[in-house]
Design a protein around this motif. Structure first.
Motif, PDB file in Angstrom:
ATOM      1  N   VAL B 254     -24.606   2.995 -56.881  1.00  0.00           N
ATOM      2  CA  VAL B 254     -23.245   3.426 -56.572  1.00  0.00           C
ATOM      3  C   VAL B 254     -23.230   3.820 -55.101  1.00  0.00           C
ATOM      4  CG1 VAL B 254     -21.442   5.105 -57.091  1.00  0.00           C
ATOM      5  CG2 VAL B 254     -22.925   4.258 -58.932  1.00  0.00           C
ATOM      6  N   PRO B 255     -22.485   3.068 -54.271  1.00  0.00           N
ATOM      7  CA  PRO B 255     -22.483   3.406 -52.840  1.00  0.00           C
ATOM      8  C   PRO B 255     -21.709   4.702 -52.577  1.00  0.00           C
ATOM      9  CG  PRO B 255     -21.106   1.452 -53.262  1.00  0.00           C
ATOM     10  CD  PRO B 255     -21.625   1.917 -54.586  1.00  0.00           C
ATOM     11  N   ASP B 256     -21.811   5.205 -51.364  1.00  0.00           N
ATOM     12  CA  ASP B 256     -21.027   6.370 -50.957  1.00  0.00           C
ATOM     13  C   ASP B 256     -19.644   5.862 -50.572  1.00  0.00           C
ATOM     14  OD1 ASP B 256     -19.775   8.479 -49.719  1.00  0.00           O
ATOM     15  OD2 ASP B 256     -21.567   9.155 -48.634  1.00  0.00           O
ATOM     16  N   TYR B 257     -18.728   5.895 -51.554  1.00  0.00           N
ATOM     17  CA  TYR B 257     -17.406   5.305 -51.331  1.00  0.00           C
ATOM     18  C   TYR B 257     -16.634   6.021 -50.239  1.00  0.00           C
ATOM     19  CZ  TYR B 257     -18.248   2.875 -55.770  1.00  0.00           C
ATOM     20  OH  TYR B 257     -18.776   2.093 -56.747  1.00  0.00           O
ATOM     21  N   GLN B 258     -16.783   7.336 -50.218  1.00  0.00           N
ATOM     22  CA  GLN B 258     -16.014   8.103 -49.239  1.00  0.00           C
ATOM     23  C   GLN B 258     -16.443   7.719 -47.821  1.00  0.00           C
ATOM     24  OE1 GLN B 258     -16.513  12.335 -49.422  1.00  0.00           O
ATOM     25  NE2 GLN B 258     -14.531  12.759 -48.461  1.00  0.00           N
ATOM     26  N   ALA B 259     -17.756   7.574 -47.631  1.00  0.00           N
ATOM     27  CA  ALA B 259     -18.269   7.234 -46.306  1.00  0.00           C
ATOM     28  C   ALA B 259     -17.781   5.863 -45.861  1.00  0.00           C
ATOM     29  CB  ALA B 259     -19.799   7.271 -46.316  1.00  0.00           C
ATOM     30  N   GLY B 260     -17.532   4.973 -46.854  1.00  0.00           N
ATOM     31  CA  GLY B 260     -17.140   3.609 -46.505  1.00  0.00           C
ATOM     32  C   GLY B 260     -15.654   3.432 -46.248  1.00  0.00           C
ATOM     33  N   LEU B 261     -14.889   4.506 -46.424  1.00  0.00           N
ATOM     34  CA  LEU B 261     -13.429   4.378 -46.366  1.00  0.00           C
ATOM     35  C   LEU B 261     -12.898   3.932 -45.015  1.00  0.00           C
ATOM     36  CD1 LEU B 261     -12.111   7.438 -48.375  1.00  0.00           C
ATOM     37  CD2 LEU B 261     -11.922   5.015 -48.960  1.00  0.00           C
ATOM     38  N   ARG B 262     -13.600   4.312 -43.948  1.00  0.00           N
ATOM     39  CA  ARG B 262     -13.069   4.044 -42.612  1.00  0.00           C
ATOM     40  C   ARG B 262     -13.391   2.646 -42.124  1.00  0.00           C
ATOM     41  NH1 ARG B 262      -9.185   7.656 -42.632  1.00  0.00           N
ATOM     42  NH2 ARG B 262     -10.015   9.292 -43.959  1.00  0.00           N
ATOM     43  N   ALA B 263     -14.062   1.867 -42.971  1.00  0.00           N
ATOM     44  CA  ALA B 263     -14.384   0.498 -42.541  1.00  0.00           C
ATOM     45  C   ALA B 263     -13.096  -0.241 -42.193  1.00  0.00           C
ATOM     46  CB  ALA B 263     -15.115  -0.229 -43.680  1.00  0.00           C
ATOM     47  N   SER B 264     -13.139  -0.988 -41.122  1.00  0.00           N
ATOM     48  CA  SER B 264     -11.946  -1.675 -40.631  1.00  0.00           C
ATOM     49  C   SER B 264     -11.624  -2.875 -41.521  1.00  0.00           C
ATOM     50  CB  SER B 264     -12.180  -2.142 -39.200  1.00  0.00           C
ATOM     51  OG  SER B 264     -11.157  -3.031 -38.813  1.00  0.00           O
ATOM     52  N   VAL B 265     -10.340  -3.179 -41.596  1.00  0.00           N
ATOM     53  CA  VAL B 265      -9.942  -4.376 -42.329  1.00  0.00           C
ATOM     54  C   VAL B 265      -9.851  -5.573 -41.383  1.00  0.00           C
ATOM     55  CG1 VAL B 265      -8.665  -3.046 -44.048  1.00  0.00           C
ATOM     56  CG2 VAL B 265      -7.454  -3.939 -42.050  1.00  0.00           C
ATOM     57  N   LYS B 266     -10.194  -5.342 -40.134  1.00  0.00           N
ATOM     58  CA  LYS B 266     -10.074  -6.398 -39.130  1.00  0.00           C
ATOM     59  C   LYS B 266     -10.892  -7.623 -39.569  1.00  0.00           C
ATOM     60  CE  LYS B 266      -8.851  -4.824 -35.300  1.00  0.00           C
ATOM     61  NZ  LYS B 266      -8.833  -3.934 -34.144  1.00  0.00           N
ATOM     62  N   GLY B 267     -10.232  -8.751 -39.571  1.00  0.00           N
ATOM     63  CA  GLY B 267     -10.922  -9.978 -39.938  1.00  0.00           C
ATOM     64  C   GLY B 267     -10.986 -10.249 -41.428  1.00  0.00           C
ATOM     65  N   LEU B 268     -10.616  -9.264 -42.240  1.00  0.00           N
ATOM     66  CA  LEU B 268     -10.636  -9.495 -43.686  1.00  0.00           C
ATOM     67  C   LEU B 268      -9.506 -10.430 -44.078  1.00  0.00           C
ATOM     68  CD1 LEU B 268     -11.285  -6.141 -45.580  1.00  0.00           C
ATOM     69  CD2 LEU B 268     -12.865  -8.008 -45.091  1.00  0.00           C
ATOM     70  N   LYS B 269      -9.766 -11.201 -45.099  1.00  0.00           N
ATOM     71  CA  LYS B 269      -8.720 -12.083 -45.597  1.00  0.00           C
ATOM     72  C   LYS B 269      -8.114 -11.476 -46.860  1.00  0.00           C
ATOM     73  CE  LYS B 269     -10.346 -16.466 -43.752  1.00  0.00           C
ATOM     74  NZ  LYS B 269     -10.988 -17.756 -44.061  1.00  0.00           N
TER      75      LYS B 269
END
Lengths: 488, 497
Positions: B254-269
């Protein structure tokens, strides 16, 4: 084949039998829960939350049950399916807490195999195995403790069963009994089921139909929960006879589930086809398909003990046993092991044929008379070996040995101790035997004259007298030789 | 007294406040208990547990004092009354479980309590989680804290959606900081949409089902309802994890979901499945959907139109598979061992009397549908066919995820409707789940977040669907969407404000 037909008023009929054997897998825990499986515990003391189907409980497969099923499949020379699926068989009954039994319907863990049985004529017949699948046992309903209530004991609920389904290859009551006997022996050899039919750890549903020879299969009836081999035989005979009588009287057989009542010697309707359940089988969504590697199968195969058929072949080929002795000895693993231990326990190696003979005739006779099994024989294999040694080295004669055997069986003492205490050693001292014979000849001049005048038959009388005088201890071979010399 | 209401805080803010000793868990929990008392008419709870809550809060304060806080220490949470809770009545909102008090704790709630969470009570739901309006509960209908500000619904009590209606209503009305619900065909996402909160169904297998009363085993999945995406990330992190007691639970980290929240959506489809544009969808929902796509585009994502051709078959297939499993799962409620028993003249009479009295109409309807589709002669045409279509639906999703990373759709085809509406029309009721069911059938993670209000002043949700076990990315996209949507409206019935 013809000798297997049964006679009716209007001609001969062929019996067709297929068997479903429910064998409780020997495991510490149940098929899908950690609860214990021991027989005879106080009611409802071996019940987990899963077994009682409490809300939100989930099944988790006990891999030991899977291993037992694979071992059994190997013993039945069957195809092992590396991928199988658990299904739910839905029906309501108070001793079925989930409202469904977890079983395997379309994709069982074990596919086709075969079991060879000995026919009444002494031939070998192969009975096809359709499949073996794993399923949960139900609990027990107790109806006789209260006038209006039924009590439920869930100790057995969820215990792992292996259901072994035969093809309809069985053609007589005897074959049905032989098949159950053989399957039971195989499972007991492998250690996957204790085969205890009285405790219900092995029971059979017997499917019986009759037909005219050469015709298509007739309508079958299923006789549920037959719990001894004798009853299997009886149930087939009685049900086949009922069907023949019914058809010959102009009736037709209804497909139904019947109950065997051994006290009344009859089968009777339990559920008609109309009352038959629609089990609504579907894959159990709480469980993933059961998958394992061939490596597991190979490992279990490598650990598998020698099976009855192989043991039989080896006993005949290597030990030179008669087919009869070999068959009797392999009947269950304990007996076969006892026999082989008798050959080797202690210091010397013993003659297999003599050992087999002693076990099959003397030991079995005594055990039967005392109503004991070989596991609790008062004479151990080592002790029996000791007795055989005393015969082999001439310490005692065969006749004396039987006396010693009886004493061993009654007291549990070693043969050597009994022989010594009772002074039963064989007399092989030439001088001693000569002295006895000399005295007999001197006391019996008439008989000696008859011998000398050509009546050689009277030699037997002298042997008898000599043995009597030595209390059976004189070495018979030496007695013969010395008598001949002395009487000249 | 702080210049803010404790019940208005997000979980993330409350955690900070608790750690800074701005307030205690006892105070935080008491504020929620009081708010709950004041909002009893919402009927969000079947069994409030204020005493247990205060005991747990005191323990949380002790843990905080000794710096032994977990992910949720001191945070008051509502628990859908489908999770078995040790020593606390668990009803599934059904009469048939009358008097049932589990001697065990569900794995998901045990995980929450291990992380320091505080149980406020057992939240109302549709009976056995079967419903989309929370009108089938034996313990009464739940009311949505939102009310229409204009139009024909104005002044009427509205449904909160279902089946996790009590959970959604409690979180929206600020009488719980977060709630744990279950989603079988939309039972978290649809009420989240109706109540203007965040609701997430993780990937099937992410959270243990052990100790959760089963509706449809191959679909049921626990998940959080919260007032922010970040809170959903925190709660999911606390709930999730492999459980050897559930054979369908998956053993991956189970990853650290909270820590991953700020990941950019740039380039995501971001995929827009055209089949979700149904005929009679209100134009406002379509407009919000397009706005959502635009927000993500502005945040740097690429918007791609994709096709999920089997979408229209998902709902009919769901209404075969789910009732089939339910008909079997609910067989254990037979009056023999626990719960309600109506003694009859014989065994069958007892079964029939117990189940007729114990199960409500909707549950009985689904048991009958399920029994029918599994019957000999019908199995192949219904259940087997539905399972085959289900497999194809999952393949469809796998295929589109080679073209895009997440999907954006509306959560539901309408906003909340009035209590009593659609009651006589099961099909109309079932259509509530038309957008949520496909992800359920494919086992994929999906999240609903409030994105705007319709003309009546009622919240509308947007749904994001992610790839299996890719909750981290799903949450980060949701975070981006949440920021852009800047949804700051609150229901009329929400505490002091």
């Amino acid at each position: 084949m013809s000798e297997q037909l049964i006679d009716g008023q209007t001609g001969s009929w062929e019996i067709v039998v297929g068997l479903e054997i429910h064998a409780q897998a020997i495991t510490q825990a149940k098929l899908f829960s950690g609860a214990a499986t021991e027989f005879g515990a106080a009611a409802n003391t071996q019940v987990s939350l899963v077994d009682a189907a409490m809300p939100g409980m989930l099944p988790v497969i006990n891999m030991e049950c899977v291993h037992q099923a694979i071992r059994s499949g190997l013993g039945l020379k069957a195809k092992i399916n590396l991928h199988s699926v658990f299904d739910r068989k839905n029906y309501f009954y108070p001793d079925l807490p989930q409202g469904y039994q977890i079983s395997q319907f379309k994709q069982p863990i074990i596919g086709e195999g075969c079991v060879s049985i000995e026919t009444e004529e002494g031939g070998i017949k192969e009975i096809g195995v359709e499949r073996l699948h794993l399923e949960q046992d139900a609990g027990k309903s107790v109806h006789d403790r209260h006038p209006r209530k039924t009590y439920i004991d869930l100790n057995r609920s969820g215990v792992g069963l292996m259901e072994i389904v035969s093809k309809p290859d069985i053609r007589s009551a005897e074959e049905a009994a032989a098949y159950v006997t053989k399957v039971r022996a195989i499972l007991r050899y492998i250690g996957t089921c204790d085969g205890n039919m009285e405790e219900g750890s092995l029971r059979a549903d017997v499917n019986v139909s009759v037909r005219r020879p050469g015709e298509d299969l007739g309508t079958r009836c299923e006789i549920k929960n037959v719990n001894s081999i004798r009853f299997v035989r009886m149930a087939v005979e009685i049900e086949a006879r009922r069907q023949v009588d019914l058809i010959e009287a102009g009736g037709t057989v209804d497909q139904e589930t019947r109950l065997f009542d051994p006290d009344r010697g009859e089968t009777r309707t339990m559920r008609s086809k109309e009352e038959a359940h629609d089990y609504r089988y579907f894959p159990d969504p709480d469980l993933l398909p059961l998958e394992f590697d061939q490596a597991l199968v190979d490992q279990l195969a490598a650990e598998l003990p020698e099976l009855p058929d192989e043991k039989y072949a080896r006993f005949v080929a290597n030990h030179g046993l008669s087919e009869y002795d070999a068959r009797v000895l392999i009947d269950d693993r304990e007996t076969a092991d006892f026999f082989e231990r008798t050959l080797t326990d202690g210091e010397s190696k013993r003659d297999p044929k003599i050992a087999a003979n002693w076990i099959v005739t003397e030991l079995f006779g005594a055990l039967n008379a005392a109503d004991r099994s070989i596991q609790n024989s008062p004479i151990s294999s080592a002790q029996l070996g000791g007795l055989l040694d005393l015969i082999a080295d001439g310490t005692i004669s065969g006749r004396i040995a039987k006396e010693v055997f009886t004493e061993m069986f009654n007291t549990g003492s070693d043969a050597g101790m009994i022989v010594k205490a009772k002074g039963l050693e064989q007399i092989s001292d030439t001088g001693e035997i000569e002295a006895i014979i000399a005295k007999i000849i001197a006391d019996s001049p008439d008989q000696a004259d008859q011998y000398r005048s050509g009546n050689e038959k009277i030699a037997g009388w002298f042997v008898g007298q000599t043995m009597k005088a030595s209390q059976g201890r004189a070495n018979p071979g030496m007695v013969n030789k010395i008598l001949k010399a002395k009487l000249k | 007294m702080a210049d803010y209401e404790l019940t208005d805080l997000t979980i993330a803010a409350a955690r900070t406040g608790l750690r800074n000793r701005d307030f205690s868990s006892v105070e935080l929990v008491q504020a929620h208990i009081d708010a709950g008392e004041a909002a009893r008419d919402l009927n969000a709870y079947i069994t409030p547990t204020p005493e247990r809550a205060q005991t747990m809060a005191a323990a949380a304060d002790a843990a905080l004092a000794s710096d032994e806080a977990g992910m949720l220490t001191g945070i008051p949470i509502a628990v859908k009354d489908l999770f078995c809770t040790q020593g606390v009545a668990t009803t599934a909102a059904s009469h048939i479980l009358e008097g049932f008090i589990p001697p065990y704790e569900s794995s998901v709630t045990a995980n929450l309590w291990r992380q320091g969470g505080v149980m406020l009570g057992k939240a109302n739901l549709d009976e056995f989680a079967m419903g989309s309006a929370n009108v089938t509960s034996y313990y009464g209908t739940v009311t949505n804290p939102w009310q229409a500000t204009s139009g024909p619904l104005k002044g009427k009590d509205l449904v909160p959606g279902g089946s996790s209606g009590g959970s959604a209503s409690a979180v929206a009305s600020r009488i719980a900081m977060g709630a744990v619900g279950t989603d079988t065909g939309g039972s978290i996402r649809q009420p989240a949409s109706f109540c203007g909160v965040v609701g997430m169904k993780p990937t099937y297998g992410r959270c243990s089902r052990w100790g959760t009363i089963a509706f449809a085993s191959s679909l049921d999945q626990a998940g959080p309802l919260t007032r922010s995406v970040e809170d959903a990330a925190i709660m999911l992190g606390a709930m999730a994890g492999h459980d050897p007691k559930d054979s369908t639970s998956v053993d991956i980290d189970v990853p650290d979901y909270q820590a991953g929240l700020r990941a950019s959506v740039k380039g995501l489809k971001v995929g827009i499945p055209k089949e979700y544009r149904v005929d009679d969808m209100p134009p406002e929902i379509d407009a919000l959907w397009q706005a959502g796509a635009e927000w993500l585009r502005q945040a740097g994502a690429e918007i791609v139109e994709i096709s999920l051709p089997l979408t229209k078959y998902a709902l009919p297939c769901y209404y075969i598979v789910a009732p089939a499993e339910a008909s079997s799962n609910l067989a254990r409620y037979d009056g023999i061992r626990y719960g309600l028993r109506v003694d009859g003249k014989d065994l069958v009479d007892t079964y029939e009397g117990t189940r007729a009295a114990g199960f409500g109409d909707e549950v009985q309807r689904r048991i009958m549908i399920g029994t029918y589709v599994l019957s000999s002669g019908y199995y192949d045409a219904y259940y087997l066919k539905a399972q085959k279509v289900r497999t194809r639906i999952a393949e469809d999703f796998r295929a589109v995820f080679t073209e895009c990373d997440v999907l954006l759709t509306p959560t539901a085809p309408s906003s909340a409707f009035a209590i009593g509406e659609k009651m006589d029309d099961p099909i109309a009721m079932y259509l509530n789940d038309i957008f949520t069911v496909p992800a359920s059938m494919a086992g994929l993670p999906a999240l609903s977040l409030p994105a705007g209000l319709d003309a009546q002043g009622l919240p509308l949700g947007l749904q994001l669907i992610g790839q299996a076990f890719d909750e981290a990315r799903l949450l980060s996209v949701a975070q981006s969407l949440e920021t852009a949507a800047a949804f700051d409206k609150r229901p009329i019935r929400s505490g002091a404000a």
